[in-house]
Write a protein that holds these residues in place. Structure first.
Motif, PDB file in Angstrom:
ATOM      1  N   LYS A  31      22.482  49.309  35.631  1.00  0.00           N
ATOM      2  CA  LYS A  31      23.252  48.068  35.516  1.00  0.00           C
ATOM      3  C   LYS A  31      23.972  47.993  34.168  1.00  0.00           C
ATOM      4  O   LYS A  31      25.110  47.527  34.091  1.00  0.00           O
ATOM      5  N   ARG A  32      23.330  48.478  33.109  1.00  0.00           N
ATOM      6  CA  ARG A  32      23.965  48.474  31.784  1.00  0.00           C
ATOM      7  C   ARG A  32      25.191  49.385  31.769  1.00  0.00           C
ATOM      8  O   ARG A  32      26.234  49.026  31.215  1.00  0.00           O
ATOM      9  N   LEU A  33      25.066  50.570  32.371  1.00  0.00           N
ATOM     10  CA  LEU A  33      26.202  51.484  32.437  1.00  0.00           C
ATOM     11  C   LEU A  33      27.357  50.838  33.190  1.00  0.00           C
ATOM     12  O   LEU A  33      28.506  50.893  32.749  1.00  0.00           O
ATOM     13  N   GLY A  34      27.064  50.205  34.306  1.00  0.00           N
ATOM     14  CA  GLY A  34      28.113  49.532  35.069  1.00  0.00           C
ATOM     15  C   GLY A  34      28.775  48.418  34.276  1.00  0.00           C
ATOM     16  O   GLY A  34      30.001  48.275  34.293  1.00  0.00           O
ATOM     17  N   SER A  53      33.731  60.013  26.354  1.00  0.00           N
ATOM     18  CA  SER A  53      32.475  60.501  26.905  1.00  0.00           C
ATOM     19  C   SER A  53      31.513  59.331  27.119  1.00  0.00           C
ATOM     20  O   SER A  53      31.739  58.232  26.605  1.00  0.00           O
ATOM     21  N   LEU A  54      30.441  59.593  27.850  1.00  0.00           N
ATOM     22  CA  LEU A  54      29.428  58.553  28.047  1.00  0.00           C
ATOM     23  C   LEU A  54      28.790  58.162  26.720  1.00  0.00           C
ATOM     24  O   LEU A  54      28.473  56.999  26.499  1.00  0.00           O
ATOM     25  N   SER A  58      28.131  53.931  22.584  1.00  0.00           N
ATOM     26  CA  SER A  58      28.200  53.531  21.172  1.00  0.00           C
ATOM     27  C   SER A  58      29.033  52.265  20.995  1.00  0.00           C
ATOM     28  O   SER A  58      28.936  51.592  19.973  1.00  0.00           O
ATOM     29  N   GLU A  59      29.865  51.955  21.987  1.00  0.00           N
ATOM     30  CA  GLU A  59      30.711  50.754  21.989  1.00  0.00           C
ATOM     31  C   GLU A  59      31.607  50.674  20.758  1.00  0.00           C
ATOM     32  O   GLU A  59      31.836  49.606  20.198  1.00  0.00           O
ATOM     33  N   LYS A  60      32.138  51.815  20.318  1.00  0.00           N
ATOM     34  CA  LYS A  60      32.993  51.849  19.147  1.00  0.00           C
ATOM     35  C   LYS A  60      34.483  51.909  19.492  1.00  0.00           C
ATOM     36  O   LYS A  60      35.311  52.119  18.626  1.00  0.00           O
ATOM     37  N   ASP A  61      34.805  51.702  20.751  1.00  0.00           N
ATOM     38  CA  ASP A  61      36.197  51.718  21.172  1.00  0.00           C
ATOM     39  C   ASP A  61      36.918  50.517  20.571  1.00  0.00           C
ATOM     40  O   ASP A  61      36.409  49.394  20.623  1.00  0.00           O
ATOM     41  N   PRO A  62      38.111  50.717  19.988  1.00  0.00           N
ATOM     42  CA  PRO A  62      38.852  49.589  19.391  1.00  0.00           C
ATOM     43  C   PRO A  62      39.163  48.471  20.387  1.00  0.00           C
ATOM     44  O   PRO A  62      39.194  47.300  20.010  1.00  0.00           O
TER      45      PRO A  62
END
Length: 113
Positions: A18-21, A76-77, A82-86
């Motif tokens: 669920k977290r991945l989704g 990548s996964l 890491s949720e570091k996407d701007p």
């Protein structure tokens, strides 16, 4: 015989699914990509994209990887987790900005000590 993947998983693994989704859905929203558009780019049905975003553990890893690549090519996964996407940072800033409404008279009375 069809196996119910959700029933076969432990609660911890089901939470991970669920977290991945949720991360994929959040990234898609942050990058302003419609679910149907991401599904089309990934070569998936919109129903499969919906299932992936809702953490269906029956989704194949190849489908998940294609969906991620359709939303954010080259990601990548590990980078997703890491949720570091701007775009995610910008979404978080937009979510933090909200106006505070004034309390009603009844709510003020409840807070009056």
């Amino acid at each position: 015989m069809k196996v119910n993947q959700a029933a076969a998983l432990s609660p911890r693994l089901l939470d991970e699914s669920k977290r991945l989704g949720a991360l994929l859905a959040r990234l898609r929203i942050a990058r302003s990509v419609k679910q149907s558009e991401a599904a089309l780019r990934a070569g998936l049905s919109r129903n499969t994209a919906y299932r992936i975003e809702h953490g269906d553990p029956g989704a194949a890893i190849g489908q998940i990887m294609r969906y991620l690549d359709a939303i954010a090519p080259g990601m990548s996964l590990g980078l997703l987790y890491s949720e570091k996407d701007p775009a995610l940072a910008a979404l978080a800033m937009r979510e933090r900005r909200s106006r505070v409404r004034e309390l009603t008279a009844a709510e003020l009375m409840e807070l009056n000590f």
